[in-house]
Design a protein around this motif. Structure first.
Motif: not given
Length: 192
Positions: A44-45, A42, A47-48
């Motif tokens: 995107a999660l 995951n 990196e966020s």
């Protein structure tokens, strides 16, 4: 002067019992826990969470879990840098990691200093000195970097080293304590 102001000025401060600093560390601990539990798939999660946790994250940065920090906000990582598993960035003071930095597993970057006299240490006092890792540095596995150290651009730190003093640019350095062994030269190129 608040404990945070003392910390930011490199003065001795109450690291253990100041409520504001404790809250900041709890927040960072929670975010790091969430990052460390996030699926590697995951992106995107991950990196966020990394961008929420750390003060600055450049482009194309990869940090493998687990990652541990004290505050997170004092960590800056430049573009195209990579941190392998198990990094602990004790960021009471700024920890600046440049661009194109490669870090092996189990890095310890420790900005905190504690009093040598036990009675003062038992009061929870410490001070924090910044750590700077300039661009294009490669740090081997299980390296420990002490408070106030700068590692110069393009240098290589051998695995297992304990870096207690500044390392100049463009050298291979290793040992405990870490010391420059030789310059990096054209003879080190893998392609002639």
């Amino acid at each position: 002067m608040t404990e945070r102001e003392k910390l930011e000025r490199g003065l001795w401060y109450d690291a253990n019992y100041d409520e504001d600093l404790c809250r900041e560390r709890e927040r960072a601990n929670e975010l790091a826990h969430r990052l460390n539990q996030a699926s590697p798939g995951n992106a995107a999660l991950r990196e966020s969470l990394l961008r929420e946790l750390l003060g600055h994250v450049g482009e194309h940065v990869e940090v493998l879990s687990p990652l541990y920090v004290d505050y997170g906000r004092n960590v800056s990582i430049g573009d195209w840098s990579f941190l392998n598993h198990g990094a602990y960035l004790m960021d009471g003071a700024p920890i600046t990691i440049g661009s194109h930095v490669f870090v092996g597993p189990n890095l310890g970057a420790y900005t905190a200093q504690h009093p040598l006299v036990a009675e003062e240490r038992n009061l929870g006092l410490e001070r924090a000195l910044p750590i700077t890792i300039e661009d294009d540095v490669w740090i081997g596995g299980d390296v420990k970097i002490m408070p106030g150290v700068t590692i110069g651009r393009g240098s290589v730190i051998g695995a297992g080293s304990v870096v207690t003093r500044d390392v100049p640019a463009g050298v291979v350095a290793m040992g405990s304590p870490c010391h420059p062994v030789r310059p990096i030269t054209d003879a080190d190129r893998i392609r002639s």
